[in-house]
Design a protein around this motif. Structure first.
Motif, PDB file in Angstrom:
ATOM      1  N   ARG A 118      11.249  -2.934   0.636  1.00 20.94           N
ATOM      2  CA  ARG A 118      11.997  -1.815   0.044  1.00 20.94           C
ATOM      3  C   ARG A 118      12.006  -0.600   0.960  1.00 20.94           C
ATOM      4  O   ARG A 118      12.980   0.163   0.959  1.00 20.94           O
ATOM      5  CB  ARG A 118      11.395  -1.454  -1.322  1.00 20.94           C
ATOM      6  N   GLN A 119      10.942  -0.434   1.725  1.00 24.48           N
ATOM      7  CA  GLN A 119      10.866   0.746   2.598  1.00 24.48           C
ATOM      8  C   GLN A 119      11.919   0.712   3.710  1.00 24.48           C
ATOM      9  O   GLN A 119      12.183   1.730   4.336  1.00 24.48           O
ATOM     10  CB  GLN A 119       9.456   0.875   3.200  1.00 24.48           C
ATOM     11  N   GLN A 120      12.508  -0.449   3.928  1.00 21.84           N
ATOM     12  CA  GLN A 120      13.577  -0.499   4.936  1.00 21.84           C
ATOM     13  C   GLN A 120      14.844   0.193   4.432  1.00 21.84           C
ATOM     14  O   GLN A 120      15.639   0.682   5.213  1.00 21.84           O
ATOM     15  CB  GLN A 120      13.880  -1.948   5.296  1.00 21.84           C
ATOM     16  N   THR A 121      15.013   0.205   3.127  1.00 17.54           N
ATOM     17  CA  THR A 121      16.245   0.755   2.550  1.00 17.54           C
ATOM     18  C   THR A 121      16.040   2.078   1.821  1.00 17.54           C
ATOM     19  O   THR A 121      16.976   2.849   1.665  1.00 17.54           O
ATOM     20  CB  THR A 121      16.831  -0.277   1.546  1.00 17.54           C
ATOM     21  N   TYR A 122      14.815   2.307   1.369  1.00 14.71           N
ATOM     22  CA  TYR A 122      14.545   3.494   0.538  1.00 14.71           C
ATOM     23  C   TYR A 122      13.335   4.247   1.070  1.00 14.71           C
ATOM     24  O   TYR A 122      12.531   3.683   1.812  1.00 14.71           O
ATOM     25  CB  TYR A 122      14.246   3.066  -0.907  1.00 14.71           C
ATOM     26  N   ASP A 123      13.216   5.489   0.661  1.00 17.67           N
ATOM     27  CA  ASP A 123      11.994   6.236   0.933  1.00 17.67           C
ATOM     28  C   ASP A 123      11.180   6.328  -0.351  1.00 17.67           C
ATOM     29  O   ASP A 123      11.754   6.374  -1.445  1.00 17.67           O
ATOM     30  CB  ASP A 123      12.313   7.643   1.450  1.00 17.67           C
ATOM     31  N   PHE A 124       9.870   6.363  -0.186  1.00 18.58           N
ATOM     32  CA  PHE A 124       8.973   6.459  -1.340  1.00 18.58           C
ATOM     33  C   PHE A 124       8.060   7.667  -1.214  1.00 18.58           C
ATOM     34  O   PHE A 124       7.680   8.058  -0.111  1.00 18.58           O
ATOM     35  CB  PHE A 124       8.105   5.194  -1.454  1.00 18.58           C
ATOM     36  N   SER A 125       7.702   8.190  -2.373  1.00 15.63           N
ATOM     37  CA  SER A 125       6.707   9.265  -2.408  1.00 15.63           C
ATOM     38  C   SER A 125       5.340   8.674  -2.084  1.00 15.63           C
ATOM     39  O   SER A 125       5.192   7.451  -1.957  1.00 15.63           O
ATOM     40  CB  SER A 125       6.651   9.870  -3.818  1.00 15.63           C
ATOM     41  N   VAL A 126       4.334   9.530  -2.017  1.00 15.68           N
ATOM     42  CA  VAL A 126       2.954   9.046  -1.962  1.00 15.68           C
ATOM     43  C   VAL A 126       2.695   8.242  -3.237  1.00 15.68           C
ATOM     44  O   VAL A 126       3.366   8.460  -4.253  1.00 15.68           O
ATOM     45  CB  VAL A 126       1.955  10.230  -1.863  1.00 15.68           C
ATOM     46  N   PRO A 127       1.750   7.285  -3.192  1.00 11.30           N
ATOM     47  CA  PRO A 127       1.493   6.451  -4.375  1.00 11.30           C
ATOM     48  C   PRO A 127       0.997   7.271  -5.566  1.00 11.30           C
ATOM     49  O   PRO A 127       0.227   8.207  -5.394  1.00 11.30           O
ATOM     50  CB  PRO A 127       0.371   5.512  -3.907  1.00 11.30           C
ATOM     51  N   TYR A 128       1.459   6.891  -6.764  1.00  7.14           N
ATOM     52  CA  TYR A 128       0.990   7.605  -7.955  1.00  7.14           C
ATOM     53  C   TYR A 128       0.357   6.695  -8.993  1.00  7.14           C
ATOM     54  O   TYR A 128      -0.117   7.167 -10.026  1.00  7.14           O
ATOM     55  CB  TYR A 128       2.123   8.428  -8.598  1.00  7.14           C
ATOM     56  N   PHE A 129       0.331   5.391  -8.737  1.00  6.54           N
ATOM     57  CA  PHE A 129      -0.270   4.494  -9.731  1.00  6.54           C
ATOM     58  C   PHE A 129      -0.679   3.180  -9.073  1.00  6.54           C
ATOM     59  O   PHE A 129       0.063   2.639  -8.256  1.00  6.54           O
ATOM     60  CB  PHE A 129       0.735   4.197 -10.864  1.00  6.54           C
ATOM     61  N   PHE A 229       0.961  -0.366  -5.379  1.00 11.03           N
ATOM     62  CA  PHE A 229       1.017   1.054  -5.732  1.00 11.03           C
ATOM     63  C   PHE A 229       2.453   1.438  -6.046  1.00 11.03           C
ATOM     64  O   PHE A 229       3.378   1.069  -5.316  1.00 11.03           O
ATOM     65  CB  PHE A 229       0.483   1.918  -4.577  1.00 11.03           C
ATOM     66  N   TYR A 230       2.628   2.185  -7.136  1.00  8.97           N
ATOM     67  CA  TYR A 230       3.961   2.663  -7.495  1.00  8.97           C
ATOM     68  C   TYR A 230       4.267   3.952  -6.740  1.00  8.97           C
ATOM     69  O   TYR A 230       3.383   4.783  -6.513  1.00  8.97           O
ATOM     70  CB  TYR A 230       4.048   3.006  -8.979  1.00  8.97           C
ATOM     71  N   GLY A 231       5.546   4.130  -6.421  1.00 14.28           N
ATOM     72  CA  GLY A 231       5.997   5.369  -5.822  1.00 14.28           C
ATOM     73  C   GLY A 231       7.311   5.813  -6.455  1.00 14.28           C
ATOM     74  O   GLY A 231       8.021   5.010  -7.068  1.00 14.28           O
ATOM     75  N   VAL A 232       7.613   7.089  -6.320  1.00 14.35           N
ATOM     76  CA  VAL A 232       8.923   7.600  -6.711  1.00 14.35           C
ATOM     77  C   VAL A 232       9.864   7.202  -5.569  1.00 14.35           C
ATOM     78  O   VAL A 232       9.515   7.328  -4.400  1.00 14.35           O
ATOM     79  CB  VAL A 232       8.888   9.136  -6.868  1.00 14.35           C
ATOM     80  N   ILE A 248       3.449  16.264  -6.127  1.00 11.71           N
ATOM     81  CA  ILE A 248       2.592  15.214  -6.704  1.00 11.71           C
ATOM     82  C   ILE A 248       1.123  15.535  -6.415  1.00 11.71           C
ATOM     83  O   ILE A 248       0.263  15.451  -7.291  1.00 11.71           O
ATOM     84  CB  ILE A 248       2.974  13.814  -6.153  1.00 11.71           C
ATOM     85  N   ASN A 249       0.850  15.952  -5.196  1.00  8.46           N
ATOM     86  CA  ASN A 249      -0.533  16.296  -4.855  1.00  8.46           C
ATOM     87  C   ASN A 249      -1.042  17.470  -5.681  1.00  8.46           C
ATOM     88  O   ASN A 249      -2.212  17.515  -6.058  1.00  8.46           O
ATOM     89  CB  ASN A 249      -0.671  16.566  -3.355  1.00  8.46           C
ATOM     90  N   LYS A 250      -0.152  18.394  -5.973  1.00  4.61           N
ATOM     91  CA  LYS A 250      -0.569  19.529  -6.812  1.00  4.61           C
ATOM     92  C   LYS A 250      -0.852  19.039  -8.238  1.00  4.61           C
ATOM     93  O   LYS A 250      -1.784  19.510  -8.881  1.00  4.61           O
ATOM     94  CB  LYS A 250       0.511  20.610  -6.822  1.00  4.61           C
ATOM     95  N   VAL A 251      -0.038  18.105  -8.715  1.00 10.91           N
ATOM     96  CA  VAL A 251      -0.249  17.552 -10.055  1.00 10.91           C
ATOM     97  C   VAL A 251      -1.555  16.738 -10.096  1.00 10.91           C
ATOM     98  O   VAL A 251      -2.277  16.745 -11.097  1.00 10.91           O
ATOM     99  CB  VAL A 251       0.981  16.709 -10.481  1.00 10.91           C
ATOM    100  N   LEU A 274      -6.173   6.956  -5.224  1.00 12.08           N
ATOM    101  CA  LEU A 274      -4.736   7.131  -4.987  1.00 12.08           C
ATOM    102  C   LEU A 274      -4.511   8.016  -3.760  1.00 12.08           C
ATOM    103  O   LEU A 274      -3.675   7.712  -2.898  1.00 12.08           O
ATOM    104  CB  LEU A 274      -4.066   7.781  -6.210  1.00 12.08           C
ATOM    105  N   LYS A 275      -5.273   9.095  -3.686  1.00 10.22           N
ATOM    106  CA  LYS A 275      -5.090  10.033  -2.565  1.00 10.22           C
ATOM    107  C   LYS A 275      -5.510   9.398  -1.238  1.00 10.22           C
ATOM    108  O   LYS A 275      -4.957   9.732  -0.183  1.00 10.22           O
ATOM    109  CB  LYS A 275      -5.866  11.320  -2.838  1.00 10.22           C
TER     110      LYS A 275
END
Ligand code: ARG
Length: 278
Positions: A118-129, A229-232, A248-251, A274-275
């Motif tokens: 998926r990373q070839q086609t999309y960008d992801f946030s840092v992992p959140y789950f 790991f899930y990402g946005v 996300i890091n602030k949250v 996660l971090k």
């Protein structure tokens, strides 16, 4: 001399208090300018967020409202990043990838596993789950591990890591893998006897088995199934990624993530783990 220095100290302290007060009132007035006054909050930028709301407890439909952990989490992140807090729009699983690729939507949140494909086609946030696939079976099943699925019929949601996990065991083109548009349909197939097992994210099928005790289902783990790991998910090159990673890091750091997590799952998250993936 002594008296003088005491006076000096009082003056310095007084000055410090004055400065702190100024600082506070300054922040205070900026805050109220952003969120207190309704005129200003109308100006908040609004994003189009898409999901497949058939994956409780991450996202599901309550009437026409999308609710779930992902909804509350992205709400906190939107708020932190200064965007209007909007619920994701239910468009379905395959469509959400199309909408992100064509940039019709700004971001997707849908328990989406970050992987190199998926990373070839999309960008992801840092992992959140943190998640892992597990196997949902009837209580009286003789299936005890992933290997036991050979020769059995396995229902999965099309285009998920659950499908990839089934393919790793049964073979890519196996006709024993039954693919469905959403995970609820895969579970229906199991209940109807058309499949012997469902492979999907642990939290989803564990919740399902727990909430439907009359259906006599159990979830088993296979240690060879990888951690995910899930990402946005964003369109490739989206400027939102950096902004959202920061939010996300602030949250994570504010304790808001923990609060939302405990509300939905009843246990505390391992935020440090996660971090550590970043
Ligand atoms: N985590 C899995 C994947 O990314 C399944 C996600 C399915 N999500 C959903 N909302 N249906 O492939």
């Amino acid at each position: 001399m002594k008296k003088l220095s005491k006076l000096g100290l009082v003056l310095v302290l007084g000055l410090m208090m004055l400065l702190t007060a100024c600082g506070t009132s300054e922040t205070g007035s900026t805050d109220s300018g952003n969120s207190g006054d309704s005129g200003a909050s109308d100006e908040k930028k609004k994003l189009r967020i898409v999901t497949d709301a058939a994956y409780a407890p991450f996202e599901s439909l309550e009437g026409d409202k999308v609710v779930g952990f992902d909804v509350d989490f992205i709400g906190a992140v939107l708020e932190e990043a200064g965007y209007e807090v909007v619920a994701p729009e239910h468009v379905g699983w395959d469509p959400l990838f199309i909408e992100i690729e064509s940039e019709e939507a700004d971001l997707a949140i849908s328990a989406i596993t970050i992987n190199s494909d998926r990373q070839q086609t999309y960008d992801f946030s840092v992992p959140y789950f943190l998640s892992t696939n597990k196997i949902l079976i009837p209580k009286d099943s003789d299936i005890k591990s992933g290997a036991d699925l050979k020769g059995k019929k396995v229902a999965v949601q099309n285009g998920t890591t659950g499908q990839a996990t089934a393919e790793a065991i049964l073979g890519t083109n196996s006709t024993d893998i039954k693919k469905f548009e959403n995970n609820n349909l895969a579970i229906q197939e199991l209940l109807a006897g058309g499949a012997d097992a469902v492979i999907a994210d642990n939290t989803v099928i564990e919740e399902y088995a727990k909430n439907n005790p009359d259906q006599n289902l159990v979830v088993i783990a296979d240690d060879s199934f990888e951690q995910e790991f899930y990402g946005v998910m964003f369109p490739k090159g989206s400027e939102l990624k950096a902004e959202f990673d920061e939010a996300i890091n602030k949250v994570f750091d504010s304790g808001k993530y923990e609060e939302i997590y405990e509300e939905w799952f009843g246990v505390a998250p391992d935020v440090e783990n996660l971090k550590a993936q970043q």
